[in-house]
Scaffold this active site. Structure first.
Site, PDB file in Angstrom:
ATOM      1  NE  ARG A  25      44.939  50.441  33.838  1.00 28.40           N
ATOM      2  CZ  ARG A  25      44.521  49.178  33.981  1.00 28.40           C
ATOM      3  NH1 ARG A  25      45.029  48.237  33.238  1.00 28.40           N
ATOM      4  NH2 ARG A  25      43.579  48.874  34.825  1.00 28.40           N
ATOM      5  NE  ARG A  29      46.680  48.524  37.350  1.00 24.17           N
ATOM      6  CZ  ARG A  29      47.167  47.746  36.408  1.00 24.17           C
ATOM      7  NH1 ARG A  29      48.337  48.023  35.868  1.00 24.17           N
ATOM      8  NH2 ARG A  29      46.503  46.689  36.008  1.00 24.17           N
ATOM      9  NE  ARG A  38      37.965  51.481  43.428  1.00 23.29           N
ATOM     10  CZ  ARG A  38      37.346  50.515  44.100  1.00 23.29           C
ATOM     11  NH1 ARG A  38      36.504  50.817  45.038  1.00 23.29           N
ATOM     12  NH2 ARG A  38      37.586  49.242  43.810  1.00 23.29           N
ATOM     13  CG  ASP A  75      38.226  49.299  32.482  1.00 25.99           C
ATOM     14  OD1 ASP A  75      39.159  49.334  33.297  1.00 25.99           O
ATOM     15  OD2 ASP A  75      38.045  48.333  31.717  1.00 25.99           O
ATOM     16  CE1 TYR A 152      39.278  41.049  30.677  1.00 27.10           C
ATOM     17  CE2 TYR A 152      40.001  42.317  28.769  1.00 27.10           C
ATOM     18  CZ  TYR A 152      40.253  41.778  30.013  1.00 27.10           C
ATOM     19  OH  TYR A 152      41.474  41.957  30.599  1.00 27.10           O
TER      20      TYR A 152
END
Ligand code: CP3
Length: 342
Positions: A25, A29, A38, A75, A152
């Site tokens: 990650r 992050r 972003r 992702d 998920y």
């Protein structure tokens, strides 16, 4: 030719001048430079599906942190989406699937993802990244392990227990296997396309491995991880099964180069299980990076001493936490480089 191929050599068990280092990650992050990219967008999904921006944030940690590999910004949830279950990324909460799989009819509706047409944006991001990296460091491609993706698709969001997903294993095991096989088939095709697009190495993430009992882990997770590892022979592959310390002995026979360890896993035990047949990756507690610079260095040395330089890729034991100071991350990376070269 790659200018820095330390991580590939370490994965294959070849000699290295020092221990290579990257962070799970690392893209996204912690860097203010990521948040700047972003903030101009509608959200995470727009960033993931815009190849030149995904490439930009993939390369940021190479430039700003000095890691020995980039990992493509994407992702694990792009696979369920490509199979027919769209996801949303809810700010400060995480993933949410408006539709989930709960019946045989739902499983029947799920399609095998076509990487070229459904995930072309990831492949394009990989191609742009490879060009812009200009062979400085290798690029890691990735996917979730079928069990974690299943979690998920059945649960519809994050969960502490994933009890709906685990319930299906007890109530409808045959149906669960059908869904897991569809995820596996989609994942293999997708990873092969990532490699064709330029990924130099692959990691598969079984983030929810640790919530299964050992018998279920073999039946509903390892079975499919094996298929993936057997299918991917083009580049080195890493399996990271968070919390599955009970499954470490069975991973000896897995057709992969590297096993990721989380910070609960005992390094000496893993080394004695695998001898020199596998590279180990990990496993500093991400919370160690909240310590002072001296403490970060001390913890890093203690970890490196335990791995003793043998077939090791330095990393944290899970993804870096969002509120970690990037300077502490730099300290960790620099210290791995410096201490392991001594
Ligand atoms: O490693 C990297 O830096 C590359 C990119 C990457 C992301 N997700 C970007 C992301 C990778 C490898 C992942 C993997 C992933 N995604 C896993 C497996 C690894 C692990 O940590 O266990 C899992 C379980 C997910 C699912 C997921 N995606 C969750 C639960 C969340 C929300 C909370 C969070 O940040 O983990 C995401 C969103 C996500 N994926 C973000 C990023 C940078 C945060 C997005 C943002 O709001 O900017």
């Amino acid at each position: 030719m790659l200018k820095n191929d330390l991580i590939l050599r370490a994965a294959k068990g070849e000699a290295v001048e020092r221990t290579p280092v990257w962070l799970m990650r690392q893209a996204g992050r912690i860097l203010p430079e990521y948040r700047a990219v972003r903030s101009s967008l509608s959200g995470f999904i727009e960033l993931v599906t815009t190849p030149h921006l995904a490439a930009e944030v993939t390369i940021q940690p190479v430039d700003l942190l000095g890691v020995d590999a980039a990992i493509i910004f994407s992702d694990i949830l792009v696979i369920p989406e490509a199979m027919g279950l769209a996801y949303e990324m809810v700010e400060k909460k995480g993933p949410y699937f408006p539709e989930v799989v709960s019946s045989q009819a739902d499983v029947d509706k799920i399609k095998i993802a076509d990487a070229q047409s459904d995930l072309g944006y990831v492949l394009e991001a990989i191609k742009i990244t490879k060009k812009e990296l200009d062979n400085r460091v290798p690029l890691i491609g990735f996917a979730g392990c079928p069990w974690t993706i299943f979690c998920y698709m059945v649960e519809g969001s994050g969960s502490k227990t994933f009890s709906k997903a685990r319930k299906m294993l007890f109530q409808e095991p045959a149906m669960a296997h059908q869904l897991l096989q569809k995820i596996t088939d989609s994942t293999i095709l997708y990873l092969k396309e990532q490699i064709k697009a330029g990924a130099d190495m692959i990691q598969i993430f079984d983030s929810w491995a640790g919530i299964l009992n050992p018998t279920h882990y073999q039946e509903f997770s390892m079975k499919y991880i094996k298929q993936i590892c057997n299918a991917i022979n083009e580049v080195p592959i890493t399996t990271f099964a968070k919390g599955a310390y009970f499954a470490l002995p069975s991973m000896k026979d897995l057709n992969c180069n590297t096993i990721g360890l989380d910070w609960n896993m005992d390094i000496a035990n893993a080394r004695s299980l695998y001898g020199d047949t596998k590279t180990l990756q990990g496993n500093l507690d991400p919370c160690a990076l909240y310590g002072s610079y001296d403490e970060v260095k001390k913890e890093t040395e203690s970890m490196l001493d335990q791995f003793k330089g043998a077939r090791h890729i330095a990393n944290l034991g899970h993804g870096v936490y969002p509120d970690t100071d990037p300077d502490k991350v730099r300290c960790f990376i620099e210290h791995v480089k410096e201490y392991s070269a001594r």
